[in-house]
Design a protein around this motif. Structure first.
Motif, PDB file in Angstrom:
ATOM      1  N   LEU A 138      -0.943  -0.798 -13.435  1.00  0.00           N
ATOM      2  CA  LEU A 138      -2.123  -0.769 -12.699  1.00  0.00           C
ATOM      3  C   LEU A 138      -2.301   0.934 -12.061  1.00  0.00           C
ATOM      4  O   LEU A 138      -1.024   1.439 -11.893  1.00  0.00           O
ATOM      5  N   TRP A 139      -3.321   0.992 -11.886  1.00  0.00           N
ATOM      6  CA  TRP A 139      -3.576   2.605 -11.228  1.00  0.00           C
ATOM      7  C   TRP A 139      -4.333   2.364  -9.789  1.00  0.00           C
ATOM      8  O   TRP A 139      -5.230   1.988  -9.701  1.00  0.00           O
ATOM      9  N   ARG A 140      -3.728   3.076  -8.618  1.00  0.00           N
ATOM     10  CA  ARG A 140      -4.276   2.983  -7.320  1.00  0.00           C
ATOM     11  C   ARG A 140      -5.060   4.165  -7.028  1.00  0.00           C
ATOM     12  O   ARG A 140      -4.770   5.417  -6.594  1.00  0.00           O
ATOM     13  N   PRO A 141      -6.423   4.193  -7.277  1.00  0.00           N
ATOM     14  CA  PRO A 141      -7.051   5.483  -6.662  1.00  0.00           C
ATOM     15  C   PRO A 141      -7.120   6.049  -5.456  1.00  0.00           C
ATOM     16  O   PRO A 141      -7.094   7.506  -5.631  1.00  0.00           O
ATOM     17  N   SER A 142      -6.559   5.467  -4.525  1.00  0.00           N
ATOM     18  CA  SER A 142      -6.351   5.855  -3.160  1.00  0.00           C
ATOM     19  C   SER A 142      -5.355   6.920  -3.164  1.00  0.00           C
ATOM     20  O   SER A 142      -5.477   7.873  -2.265  1.00  0.00           O
ATOM     21  N   THR A 143      -4.428   6.791  -4.044  1.00  0.00           N
ATOM     22  CA  THR A 143      -3.246   7.522  -3.913  1.00  0.00           C
ATOM     23  C   THR A 143      -2.776   8.235  -5.314  1.00  0.00           C
ATOM     24  O   THR A 143      -2.048   9.085  -5.418  1.00  0.00           O
ATOM     25  N   GLY A 144      -3.508   7.961  -6.502  1.00  0.00           N
ATOM     26  CA  GLY A 144      -3.077   8.448  -7.799  1.00  0.00           C
ATOM     27  C   GLY A 144      -1.961   7.897  -8.280  1.00  0.00           C
ATOM     28  O   GLY A 144      -1.428   8.253  -9.116  1.00  0.00           O
ATOM     29  N   ALA A 174       0.936  -1.220  -0.100  1.00  0.00           N
ATOM     30  CA  ALA A 174      -0.032  -0.026  -0.096  1.00  0.00           C
ATOM     31  C   ALA A 174       0.917   1.164   0.026  1.00  0.00           C
ATOM     32  O   ALA A 174       1.819   1.366   0.697  1.00  0.00           O
ATOM     33  N   ALA A 175       0.422   2.101  -0.823  1.00  0.00           N
ATOM     34  CA  ALA A 175       1.251   3.413  -0.889  1.00  0.00           C
ATOM     35  C   ALA A 175       0.530   4.402   0.134  1.00  0.00           C
ATOM     36  O   ALA A 175       0.026   3.987   0.955  1.00  0.00           O
ATOM     37  N   LEU A 182      -3.237  -4.756  -5.937  1.00  0.00           N
ATOM     38  CA  LEU A 182      -3.980  -4.909  -4.945  1.00  0.00           C
ATOM     39  C   LEU A 182      -5.616  -5.078  -5.488  1.00  0.00           C
ATOM     40  O   LEU A 182      -5.845  -4.645  -6.560  1.00  0.00           O
ATOM     41  N   SER A 183      -6.520  -5.590  -4.673  1.00  0.00           N
ATOM     42  CA  SER A 183      -7.835  -5.874  -4.925  1.00  0.00           C
ATOM     43  C   SER A 183      -8.748  -4.473  -5.341  1.00  0.00           C
ATOM     44  O   SER A 183      -9.392  -4.361  -6.420  1.00  0.00           O
ATOM     45  N   SER A 184      -8.120  -3.456  -4.834  1.00  0.00           N
ATOM     46  CA  SER A 184      -8.981  -2.067  -5.335  1.00  0.00           C
ATOM     47  C   SER A 184      -8.115  -1.286  -6.299  1.00  0.00           C
ATOM     48  O   SER A 184      -8.697  -0.388  -6.886  1.00  0.00           O
ATOM     49  N   ASP A 185      -7.062  -1.840  -6.947  1.00  0.00           N
ATOM     50  CA  ASP A 185      -6.287  -1.158  -8.002  1.00  0.00           C
ATOM     51  C   ASP A 185      -7.334  -1.389  -9.305  1.00  0.00           C
ATOM     52  O   ASP A 185      -8.057  -2.177  -9.477  1.00  0.00           O
ATOM     53  N   ARG A 186      -7.053  -0.507 -10.237  1.00  0.00           N
ATOM     54  CA  ARG A 186      -7.603  -0.606 -11.697  1.00  0.00           C
ATOM     55  C   ARG A 186      -6.233  -0.958 -12.810  1.00  0.00           C
ATOM     56  O   ARG A 186      -5.356  -0.210 -12.879  1.00  0.00           O
ATOM     57  N   PRO A 187      -6.540  -2.101 -13.404  1.00  0.00           N
ATOM     58  CA  PRO A 187      -5.529  -2.363 -14.309  1.00  0.00           C
ATOM     59  C   PRO A 187      -5.607  -1.483 -15.696  1.00  0.00           C
ATOM     60  O   PRO A 187      -6.409  -1.120 -16.142  1.00  0.00           O
ATOM     61  N   VAL A 188      -4.157  -1.229 -15.904  1.00  0.00           N
ATOM     62  CA  VAL A 188      -4.197  -0.276 -17.040  1.00  0.00           C
ATOM     63  C   VAL A 188      -2.980  -0.653 -17.955  1.00  0.00           C
ATOM     64  O   VAL A 188      -2.130   0.072 -18.272  1.00  0.00           O
ATOM     65  N   PRO A 189      -3.175  -1.841 -18.502  1.00  0.00           N
ATOM     66  CA  PRO A 189      -1.909  -2.296 -19.557  1.00  0.00           C
ATOM     67  C   PRO A 189      -1.869  -1.424 -20.712  1.00  0.00           C
ATOM     68  O   PRO A 189      -2.947  -1.008 -21.294  1.00  0.00           O
ATOM     69  N   PRO A 200      -8.764  -9.505  -9.026  1.00  0.00           N
ATOM     70  CA  PRO A 200      -8.736  -8.649  -7.788  1.00  0.00           C
ATOM     71  C   PRO A 200      -8.486  -9.622  -6.528  1.00  0.00           C
ATOM     72  O   PRO A 200      -7.900  -9.166  -5.719  1.00  0.00           O
ATOM     73  N   SER A 201      -9.265 -10.572  -6.309  1.00  0.00           N
ATOM     74  CA  SER A 201      -9.155 -11.531  -5.077  1.00  0.00           C
ATOM     75  C   SER A 201      -7.807 -11.715  -4.629  1.00  0.00           C
ATOM     76  O   SER A 201      -7.470 -11.936  -3.748  1.00  0.00           O
TER      77      SER A 201
END
Length: 291
Positions: free
Chosen positions: A222-228, A26-27, A202-209, A185-186
Motif C-alpha cells: 500500500l501507499w500512504r498519501p499523507s506521508t508518501g 501511522a507514519a 489503514l483506511s486512508s491507504d491506497r492498495p498497490v499490489p 478500508p474499514s
C-alpha cells in the motif's frame, strides 16, 4: 444479462476478518524525501527514448480524455475512446501485446481496438479485466459494489466483497492466474479468495499490489498519501511521492520485478525509483501502467 446476488449471500461467502497481523502504525509527517527532481525533460506526451529497457518492459503510457488519444512511449499517438471512458490497456488476445481498450460506463460497453464492441456491465460497476484463468488472455470482468459480486465473462457470478471494498485482483500465489481479492478500508484487511486474509494498512491507504520482489507473486502493498510511504508486506518501507501523486508501479526496466513509481499530474512527470525520472504527459491525462 448479468444477474445480481443478495447481500446475504455475499456476507456468507466473504471471509471473516482474522486476527491482526502486520498492522501498520501511522507514519511521520508528510515529506517528499526520496522523490528526485526531474532530470530528463521532454515535451508533454511526446515519445522519447527509453533508457536500457528490454522488450518485456512496460512502456510509459498516458491516455488523454480531452481528445481520446493514447500516447505510448516510442510509438505514434492513437485516438481511441472519448471523454468519460475508462482506459484499460491489457492483452485481451493472448498474443503477448497489450491492446488499447476502453470501457464506457454510460453504456457498459467495452471497446478493444481491432475487435467488436461488447456490452458487459453497468455504469456503477468497476472494471477489473485480468487473466483469471491462466490462459494468457485478460478476461473482460467487472466488480459490482452494490452486491459485492464479481462477473467474469464466460463464468458464473462470484460473490466476494462488500460495497465499500476496493477490488485488488492480482496473482498472489504465483500460479499464473489472477486471484479475486478485495481490500477493506474499514478494517485495513485484505481478503484474497481461496488463499488468505491479512490485516495490513489503514483506511486512508491506497492498495498497490504488484510483484516487487521478482518471485512471480504479487505482494500485498500500500501507499500512504499523507506521508508518501510505500509499505510492501514482509519486504520494505520506502518514502516515494507526495500527496496528489498517482501510484503507477510496474516493471519499467524489464527486470522481472515492479518498480515503485508515481506520476505527478501537476507536471506530467514519472518518477520511477532506481530507474528514471521523465516528463511524459500533461495535467488531465490518465497514466496507464498495467499491461
Amino acid at each position: 444479462m448479468i444477474r445480481r446476488r443478495s447481500s446475504a449471500v455475499v456476507a456468507a461467502l466473504v471471509m471473516a476478518p482474522v486476527a491482526a497481523t502486520g498492522v501498520l502504525v501511522a507514519a511521520g509527517s508528510p515529506a517528499s524525501a526520496g522523490v528526485q527532481a526531474p532530470r530528463v525533460t521532454h515535451a508533454a506526451a511526446t515519445p522519447a527514448s527509453s533508457p536500457a529497457a528490454t522488450s518485456t518492459a512496460v512502456p510509459l503510457t498516458v491516455w488523454r480524455p480531452s481528445t481520446g488519444t493514447w500516447y505510448v512511449r516510442n510509438t505514434a499517438p492513437v485516438v481511441y475512446g472519448v471523454s468519460g471512458d475508462i482506459p484499460l490497456r491489457r492483452d485481451y488476445t493472448g498474443d503477448g501485446v497489450a491492446d488499447l481498450a476502453v470501457w464506457r460506463p454510460s453504456t457498459g460497453t467495452w471497446y478493444v481496438r481491432g475487435r467488436k464492441p461488447l456490452q458487459y456491465g453497468a455504469s456503477t460497476d468497476v472494471a477489473v479485466p485480468a487473466d483469471y484463468n491462466g490462459n494468457g488472455k485478460a478476461q473482460i470482468a467487472i466488480f459490482r459494489p452494490s452486491n459485492g459480486t464479481w462477473y467474469l465473462r464466460g463464468q458464473a457470478p462470484i460473490p466476494y466483497g462488500y460495497s465499500t471494498d476496493v477490488p485488488v485482483p492480482a496473482d498472489y500465489d504465483g500460479d499464473g492466474r489472477v486471484d479475486i481479492a478485495v481490500f477493506r478500508p474499514s478494517n485495513g484487511t485484505w481478503y484474497i479468495r481461496k488463499l488468505s486474509s491479512v490485516r495490513y494498512g489503514l483506511s486512508s491507504d491506497r492498495p498497490v499490489p504488484a510483484d516487487y520482489t521478482g518471485d512471480g507473486k504479487a505482494d500485498v502493498a500500500l501507499w500512504r498519501p499523507s506521508t508518501g510511504a510505500w509499505y510492501v508486506r514482509n519486504y520494505s518501507t520506502t518514502v516515494w511521492g507526495v500527496s496528489g501523486d498517482r501510484t503507477v508501479p510496474a516493471d519499467y526496466s524489464g527486470g522481472g520485478r515492479a518498480q515503485i513509481a508515481v506520476w505527478r499530474p501537476s507536471n506530467g512527470t514519472w518518477y520511477v525509483r532506481g530507474f528514471e525520472t521523465v516528463r511524459f504527459g500533461a495535467q488531465g491525462d490518465v497514466p496507464i501502467y498495467s499491461d
